[in-house]
Design an enzyme around this catalytic site. Structure first.
Site, short mmCIF file in Angstrom:
data_model
loop_
_atom_site.label_atom_id
_atom_site.label_comp_id
_atom_site.label_asym_id
_atom_site.label_seq_id
_atom_site.Cartn_x
_atom_site.Cartn_y
_atom_site.Cartn_z
N HIS A 38 0.85 -1.19 0.00
CA HIS A 38 0.00 0.00 0.00
C HIS A 38 0.89 1.23 0.00
O HIS A 38 2.02 1.20 0.50
CB HIS A 38 -0.89 0.02 1.24
CG HIS A 38 -1.97 -1.01 1.22
ND1 HIS A 38 -3.03 -0.96 2.09
CD2 HIS A 38 -2.16 -2.11 0.45
CE1 HIS A 38 -3.83 -1.98 1.86
NE2 HIS A 38 -3.32 -2.70 0.86
N CYS A 82 -6.16 1.68 5.97
CA CYS A 82 -6.74 0.43 6.43
C CYS A 82 -6.08 0.04 7.76
O CYS A 82 -5.17 0.74 8.24
CB CYS A 82 -6.51 -0.67 5.40
SG CYS A 82 -4.77 -1.15 5.21
N GLU A 115 0.88 3.89 1.78
CA GLU A 115 1.32 4.33 3.11
C GLU A 115 2.51 3.50 3.59
O GLU A 115 3.49 4.05 4.11
CB GLU A 115 0.17 4.20 4.13
CG GLU A 115 -1.04 5.05 3.79
CD GLU A 115 -2.09 4.35 2.93
OE1 GLU A 115 -3.24 4.79 2.98
OE2 GLU A 115 -1.75 3.38 2.21
N CYS A 139 -2.21 -0.45 7.50
CA CYS A 139 -1.50 0.82 7.40
C CYS A 139 -1.59 1.61 8.70
O CYS A 139 -0.62 2.24 9.12
CB CYS A 139 -2.04 1.62 6.22
SG CYS A 139 -1.68 0.85 4.63
#
Length: 151
Positions: free
Chosen positions: A55, A84, A57, A87
């Site tokens: 992801h 999420c 992040e 993250c």
């Protein structure tokens, strides 16, 4: 990259431009900023790397940690989509001070939309969360992406 105005809208606007250039991935971009200077920038690469942890992040946190040679990041993270749970956990553990996001994620958001790891976990260093910055623009990118792949 540095901005003199130092506003959340300025950084989010740049993150949205970055996310709009993402191809074949969910259009998410994350920046890590310290003292109004861009430290790291990443886009989602789940599909291209065949890695469910890739992801934006997570990748931005990894890059910033490498640059600082330290996993403790006293920074601001900007992301075009509400983080999420994975993250959010990385954000908490990396000691990021503030998270600023654009679009809310009603399906998997961990900043309050679905769950709130930032308030539920009793950590001594609380993370400030600011959501909905340029929400309409960030949401539009995601809606357009998902409308195309769901045809």
């Amino acid at each position: 990259m540095q901005y003199s105005s130092n506003t959340h809208q300025d950084w989010m606007s740049q993150a949205i431009v970055c996310a709009s250039e993402v191809k074949d991935e969910v259009p998410v971009c994350a920046f890590i900023i310290q003292n109004n200077v861009l430290i790291s920038k990443a886009i989602n690469q789940v599909e291209s790397l065949h890695d469910c942890t890739a992801h934006a992040e997570i990748l931005a946190i990894r890059e910033a940690s490498e640059k600082f040679n330290n996993w403790r990041l006293d920074c601001i993270l900007y992301t075009t989509l509400e983080p999420c749970a994975m993250c959010a956990g990385a954000i908490i553990n990396s000691r990021i001070k503030t998270v600023v996001f654009g679009a809310y994620d009603l399906n998997a958001g961990a900043c309050g939309s679905k769950i709130n790891l930032f308030s539920d976990l009793d950590k001594e260093n609380k993370v400030e969360v600011i959501g909905g910055i340029l929400e309409l623009e960030a949401s539009k990118l995601l809606k357009e992406f998902f409308s195309i792949i769901r045809r």
